[in-house]
Design a protein around this motif. Structure first.
Motif, PDB file in Angstrom:
ATOM      1  N   ALA A  92       0.440  -1.502  -0.190  1.00 28.68           N
ATOM      2  CA  ALA A  92      -0.102   0.137   0.069  1.00 28.68           C
ATOM      3  C   ALA A  92       1.063   1.288  -0.392  1.00 28.68           C
ATOM      4  CB  ALA A  92      -0.831   0.063   1.644  1.00 28.68           C
ATOM      5  N   ALA A  93       2.272   1.377  -0.101  1.00 29.44           N
ATOM      6  CA  ALA A  93       3.427   2.008   0.334  1.00 29.44           C
ATOM      7  C   ALA A  93       2.843   3.702  -0.459  1.00 29.44           C
ATOM      8  CB  ALA A  93       4.752   1.897   0.377  1.00 29.44           C
ATOM      9  N   THR A  94       3.044   2.870  -2.109  1.00 28.91           N
ATOM     10  CA  THR A  94       3.259   3.732  -3.768  1.00 28.91           C
ATOM     11  C   THR A  94       1.335   4.597  -3.144  1.00 28.91           C
ATOM     12  OG1 THR A  94       2.285   2.083  -4.268  1.00 28.91           O
ATOM     13  CG2 THR A  94       4.307   3.091  -4.939  1.00 28.91           C
ATOM     14  N   THR A  95       0.576   4.325  -2.728  1.00 32.39           N
ATOM     15  CA  THR A  95      -0.921   4.879  -2.653  1.00 32.39           C
ATOM     16  C   THR A  95      -0.603   5.957  -2.247  1.00 32.39           C
ATOM     17  OG1 THR A  95      -2.082   2.762  -2.861  1.00 32.39           O
ATOM     18  CG2 THR A  95      -3.501   4.570  -2.053  1.00 32.39           C
ATOM     19  N   ARG A  96       0.007   6.527  -0.593  1.00 30.53           N
ATOM     20  CA  ARG A  96       0.578   7.503   0.178  1.00 30.53           C
ATOM     21  C   ARG A  96       0.996   8.468  -0.591  1.00 30.53           C
ATOM     22  NH1 ARG A  96       3.258   3.694   4.582  1.00 30.53           N
ATOM     23  NH2 ARG A  96       1.266   2.439   4.842  1.00 30.53           N
ATOM     24  N   SER A  97       2.005   8.417  -1.726  1.00 31.89           N
ATOM     25  CA  SER A  97       2.359   9.945  -2.954  1.00 31.89           C
ATOM     26  C   SER A  97       1.370   9.676  -3.154  1.00 31.89           C
ATOM     27  CB  SER A  97       3.793   9.087  -2.878  1.00 31.89           C
ATOM     28  OG  SER A  97       4.250   9.360  -1.833  1.00 31.89           O
ATOM     29  N   LEU A  98       0.320   9.168  -4.570  1.00 33.61           N
ATOM     30  CA  LEU A  98       0.238   9.129  -5.633  1.00 33.61           C
ATOM     31  C   LEU A  98      -0.250  10.055  -6.308  1.00 33.61           C
ATOM     32  CD1 LEU A  98       0.812   7.661  -9.054  1.00 33.61           C
ATOM     33  CD2 LEU A  98      -1.370   5.759  -7.764  1.00 33.61           C
ATOM     34  N   TYR A  99      -1.843   9.701  -5.422  1.00 33.62           N
ATOM     35  CA  TYR A  99      -3.123  10.596  -5.618  1.00 33.62           C
ATOM     36  C   TYR A  99      -3.449  12.088  -4.985  1.00 33.62           C
ATOM     37  CZ  TYR A  99      -3.386   8.129 -10.178  1.00 33.62           C
ATOM     38  OH  TYR A  99      -3.666   7.204 -10.737  1.00 33.62           O
ATOM     39  N   ALA A 139      -5.982  14.042  -2.164  1.00 33.83           N
ATOM     40  CA  ALA A 139      -7.025  13.284  -0.809  1.00 33.83           C
ATOM     41  C   ALA A 139      -7.273  13.858   0.128  1.00 33.83           C
ATOM     42  CB  ALA A 139      -7.989  12.088  -1.327  1.00 33.83           C
ATOM     43  N   PRO A 140      -7.909  14.661   0.935  1.00 34.01           N
ATOM     44  CA  PRO A 140      -7.806  14.736   1.990  1.00 34.01           C
ATOM     45  C   PRO A 140      -8.781  14.163   2.946  1.00 34.01           C
ATOM     46  CG  PRO A 140      -9.393  15.793   1.667  1.00 34.01           C
ATOM     47  CD  PRO A 140      -8.860  15.234  -0.264  1.00 34.01           C
ATOM     48  N   HIS A 141      -8.389  12.888   2.945  1.00 39.96           N
ATOM     49  CA  HIS A 141      -8.584  12.207   4.190  1.00 39.96           C
ATOM     50  C   HIS A 141      -8.317  10.517   3.496  1.00 39.96           C
ATOM     51  CE1 HIS A 141     -11.236  14.869   6.024  1.00 39.96           C
ATOM     52  NE2 HIS A 141     -12.112  14.371   4.750  1.00 39.96           N
ATOM     53  N   ARG A 142      -7.423  10.252   4.324  1.00 42.33           N
ATOM     54  CA  ARG A 142      -6.290   9.214   3.179  1.00 42.33           C
ATOM     55  C   ARG A 142      -5.892   8.054   4.669  1.00 42.33           C
ATOM     56  NH1 ARG A 142      -4.069  11.052  -0.597  1.00 42.33           N
ATOM     57  NH2 ARG A 142      -3.004   9.557  -1.043  1.00 42.33           N
ATOM     58  N   LEU A 143      -5.832   6.196   4.409  1.00 42.29           N
ATOM     59  CA  LEU A 143      -6.059   6.044   5.110  1.00 42.29           C
ATOM     60  C   LEU A 143      -4.809   4.345   4.265  1.00 42.29           C
ATOM     61  CD1 LEU A 143      -6.347   4.915   7.956  1.00 42.29           C
ATOM     62  CD2 LEU A 143      -8.782   3.465   7.119  1.00 42.29           C
ATOM     63  N   THR A 144      -4.122   3.846   5.000  1.00 40.77           N
ATOM     64  CA  THR A 144      -3.281   2.740   4.168  1.00 40.77           C
ATOM     65  C   THR A 144      -2.563   1.751   5.959  1.00 40.77           C
ATOM     66  OG1 THR A 144      -0.963   3.408   4.303  1.00 40.77           O
ATOM     67  CG2 THR A 144      -1.840   4.494   2.635  1.00 40.77           C
ATOM     68  N   SER A 145      -3.109   0.268   5.393  1.00 44.05           N
ATOM     69  CA  SER A 145      -2.515  -0.484   6.495  1.00 44.05           C
ATOM     70  C   SER A 145      -2.307  -1.835   5.826  1.00 44.05           C
ATOM     71  CB  SER A 145      -3.496  -0.960   7.088  1.00 44.05           C
ATOM     72  OG  SER A 145      -4.980  -1.768   6.921  1.00 44.05           O
ATOM     73  N   HIS A 146      -1.171  -2.860   6.711  1.00 47.94           N
ATOM     74  CA  HIS A 146      -1.070  -3.098   5.754  1.00 47.94           C
ATOM     75  C   HIS A 146      -1.107  -4.618   7.440  1.00 47.94           C
ATOM     76  CE1 HIS A 146       1.839  -0.775   3.715  1.00 47.94           C
ATOM     77  NE2 HIS A 146       1.567  -1.657   2.875  1.00 47.94           N
TER      78      HIS A 146
END
Length: 742
Positions: free
Chosen positions: A315-322, A324-331
């Motif tokens: 999920a790491a690249t999702t953190r820099s790609l687009y 959006a004010p509200h964001r969440l990633t997890s593994h």
């Protein structure tokens, strides 16, 4: 010289067979041969092992098991990077996964060793193994960090509120299978004892890691271990660390005081070298009717071995790609009694972008919006999670240029609406991003009395063109023709690098070489300008120009060979270094990535659901290019790998034994030439001065990032069928195809 399409300088050696790979070394004379005996259960322990028949077989010199293997060092988890840790083998009766080595048979010939291996009789006490990923949801846990030391979870804003209030929402699960690197050269090793030293000829990507790991396992001084790896026949992450063939060869050679060769069969590689973990990924996108993302979440669950944890940074690249004010990633990790997960080309980014870029296509379809335009509307101005500027970001340029070159305006607006005879035709696209990494590397450049330059570093060439790009950088840095530069790689007695991997190898080693050349130029100018016998005496070195083997200042010229011969008759050298990215403020103050855009056209047989790639284009921004020919080759190779991930690659586990059922190239499918008719890669001009002084960034793994999603999205555009369980195979696609007369 930098950037030119110079042919590979090692090409002639490879064509005529002078490039020597690990298993081909004969410096030790006639070696003995080892063959690995693997466990035939996936969990349990050895109750009895009988080696008598094998030991009495023709040519057999030794059968090593856990009962007679030398004592070995334990894995030291405090060492931050696992590839430098000990990797002990045959340490006890417990079986952790199918195929795990239970014995090594050493004989005079390979055929004798393999035949005797079949005579080793093993009885097991079976345990109940955990082999089914879907059944392990109750045991999922949170790792402390994920690969590359990245945070396990991130959160910005209030995702739940942002997603719930979004006008258009996508909430889907995507699954990816176990995948393998499977380079052309199998894992192989020749271990040769010489007095107190051990010479290890091994197929590896990081020489220093191999040296440290062998030394820690055998419990000897690293200075006594000499790694030799001048040519490596591919790695793709599978050779970042050493494996059982290396340790077992080293143990046997140490015990027998004879050189020992061990190579894995192709089938053994599937069970012993590790693989990309299977994953279940939930992607949630919330957007307004204008397509602007309000919320984005990427939650990943993947398998791990219970004893050797590996959390791919999916999920790491999702953190820099687009934006959006509200964001969440997890593994999250689900422990299974299977071989450990490991780095496979573009670890994390490849499976992660397959899911996220498919979800973006789903959002574009829900909005009735052009997928290219959707991505452009969500282009961030700063890194949306780190709140730092991008160093050099040209994603929008890649999207627009790719759309123009591909003819994206001809894309069927409605899925399943375009046909070419029996073929349903569709277009798909995706964005690409990959982080750029930097690791500690040293290179030495030496100028001989005859004016020949020698570049020395333990950096490896895994088929990517290291010999060639270092030749270009050194030739450029010293003003020499390429034929007067020699590259010396892949030995542990050379200056230490971070090796080949993570797309950092070329930039690290080239930057270190560039700095070494600058230091060497300074030494030469100091020598010449201070020497009354030199035509350059008393002139300002700041005005010096190095070209064609000469150095000129204000109209005065002297050959480099003359400066060296007069002032340094035994040669002169200098070193250049690159520091770890964690110690470089640029990597804290900027978000440093590479970018691209993929476009694909597919045909799907309306009767059989067979998918055929018709053409594919990638447009990339990677900073300065070292060699336009090798760069294009690397990117195309990655794109083709992405095609395989979308349509073919899948390792299937026998849920009874934990064995991979399709552990050969007859069952584990990868794209062949007939599958790839028309692929092109274009690189935009760029220069990233925050990445390094050369302005260059990693190339090799960017090509696979997102490429599979472009194919998957094209399949949807052709058929109207969305397959979220990869790869997209006939049985998943056929039931949803429109009727022939629709």
């Amino acid at each position: 010289m930098i950037g030119q399409a110079l042919n590979r300088v090692d090409g002639p050696s490879k064509v005529v067979g002078r490039a020597t790979y690990a298993y081909e070394h004969w410096e030790a004379g006639q070696p003995l041969y080892g063959f690995i005996v693997g466990a035939t259960i996936g969990k349990g322990s050895i109750a009895r092992i009988d080696t008598e028949s094998a030991e009495q077989a023709p040519g057999v010199r030794m059968v090593m098991t856990h009962l007679n293997a030398p004592e070995q060092g334990a894995r030291d988890e405090s060492i931050p990077f696992e590839y430098w840790r000990a990797q002990p083998e045959l340490t006890g009766p417990d079986i952790d996964h199918y195929g795990q080595p239970v014995a090594l048979v050493v004989a005079a010939t390979f055929e004798q060793a393999r035949a005797a291996a079949g005579l080793v009789d093993v009885e097991y006490t079976g345990g109940r193994g955990r082999f089914d990923f879907a059944e392990q949801e109750d045991e999922v846990y949170i790792p402390k960090v994920v690969n590359a030391g990245l945070p396990t979870d991130t959160a910005v804003g209030d995702f739940d509120a942002g997603f719930d209030s979004a006008e258009v929402r996508v909430d889907q699960y995507y699954t990816t299978p176990y995948e393998f690197s499977q380079p052309m050269e199998p894992n192989a090793c020749l271990a040769e004892p010489r007095d107190e030293d051990l010479f290890v000829y091994v197929s590896c990507q990081i020489v220093n890691a191999a040296q440290a790991s062998v030394a820690a396992t055998l419990g000897i001084d690293p200075e006594r271990v000499h790694i030799v790896a001048p040519f490596v026949g591919g790695g793709f992450g599978s050779k970042l660390g050493i494996h059982s063939e290396t340790i077992l060869a080293a143990l046997a050679a140490t015990v027998l005081r004879r050189p020992v060769k061990v190579a894995m069969t192709r089938q053994q590689i599937f069970q012993l070298v590790g693989m990309r973990p299977t994953s279940s990924q939930r992607v949630r996108l919330g957007a307004g009717q204008d397509g602007r993302l309000a919320a984005i979440a990427h939650d990943v669950t993947m398998h791990t071995n219970p004893d050797v944890e590996y959390a791919e940074q999916t999920a790491a690249t999702t953190r820099s790609l687009y934006a959006a004010p509200h964001r969440l990633t997890s593994h999250r990790l689900a422990p299974l009694d299977l071989p450990r997960g490991t780095d496979v080309r573009a670890p994390g980014e490849a499976p992660g972008m397959l899911a996220v870029e498919s979800a973006m296509d789903e959002l574009a379809h829900a909005l009735v919006m052009d997928p290219v335009e959707l991505r452009i509307r969500n282009e961030p101005t700063v890194d949306p999670e780190r709140a730092v500027p991008y160093s050099d970001r040209h994603l929008v340029d890649c999207l627009r240029e790719g759309a123009r070159r591909f003819g994206w305006e001809n894309r069927p607006a409605t899925p399943a609406s375009a046909r070419d005879g029996r073929w349903l035709v569709g277009y798909g696209m995706s964005a690409a991003i990959r982080g750029h990494f930097q690791g500690p590397t040293t290179a030495r450049v030496r100028l001989e009395a005859d004016g020949t330059a020698v570049v020395q570093t333990d950096m490896t060439d895994i088929g990517t063109g290291t010999y060639t790009v270092l030749t270009q950088v050194a030739a450029d840095g010293l003003g020499l023709p390429p034929e007067r530069v020699r590259i010396d790689l892949g030995r542990s007695d050379l200056p230490t690098s971070w090796g080949s991997g993570g797309s950092w190898g070329a930039t690290n080693s080239c930057t270190a070489t560039h700095r070494a050349c600058a230091a060497l130029r300074a030494k030469l100018l100091d020598s010449a300008c201070a020497d009354a016998r030199s035509p350059l005496h008393g002139l300002d070195p700041a005005d010096a120009v190095f070209s064609d083997g000469d150095v000129s200042i204000a109209g005065a010229t002297e050959a480099l060979s003359e400066i060296v011969a007069r002032g340094h008759p035994e040669g002169v050298e200098a070193e250049g270094q690159v520091r770890y990215m964690g110690d470089d403020p640029n990597y804290t103050d900027y978000s440093i990535n590479t970018y691209g855009a993929h476009f694909a056209e597919v045909g799907v047989d309306v009767d059989t659901a067979e998918v055929r790639l018709r053409r594919m284009l990638g447009v990339f921004s990677v900073g300065r290019v070292f060699n336009s020919k090798t760069t294009r080759s690397q990117l195309i190779g990655g794109m083709i790998w992405g095609v395989g991930a979308a349509l073919e690659e899948e390792a299937v586990v026998d849920s009874r034994s934990g064995a991979f059922v399709n552990r050969d190239f007859a069952g584990y499918l990868v794209p062949v030439h007939a599958d790839i008719p028309d692929v092109d890669a274009v690189v935009l001009d760029s220069y990233d001065d925050k990445a390094n002084p050369l302005g260059a960034k990693g190339v090799g793994e960017l090509g696979i990032c997102g490429s599979g999603a472009s194919v998957a999205n094209a399949v949807f555009n052709a058929t109207g069928v969305r397959v979220r369980d990869f790869p997209i195979t006939i049985e998943k696609l056929l039931p949803g195809l429109p009727p022939m007369d629709a």
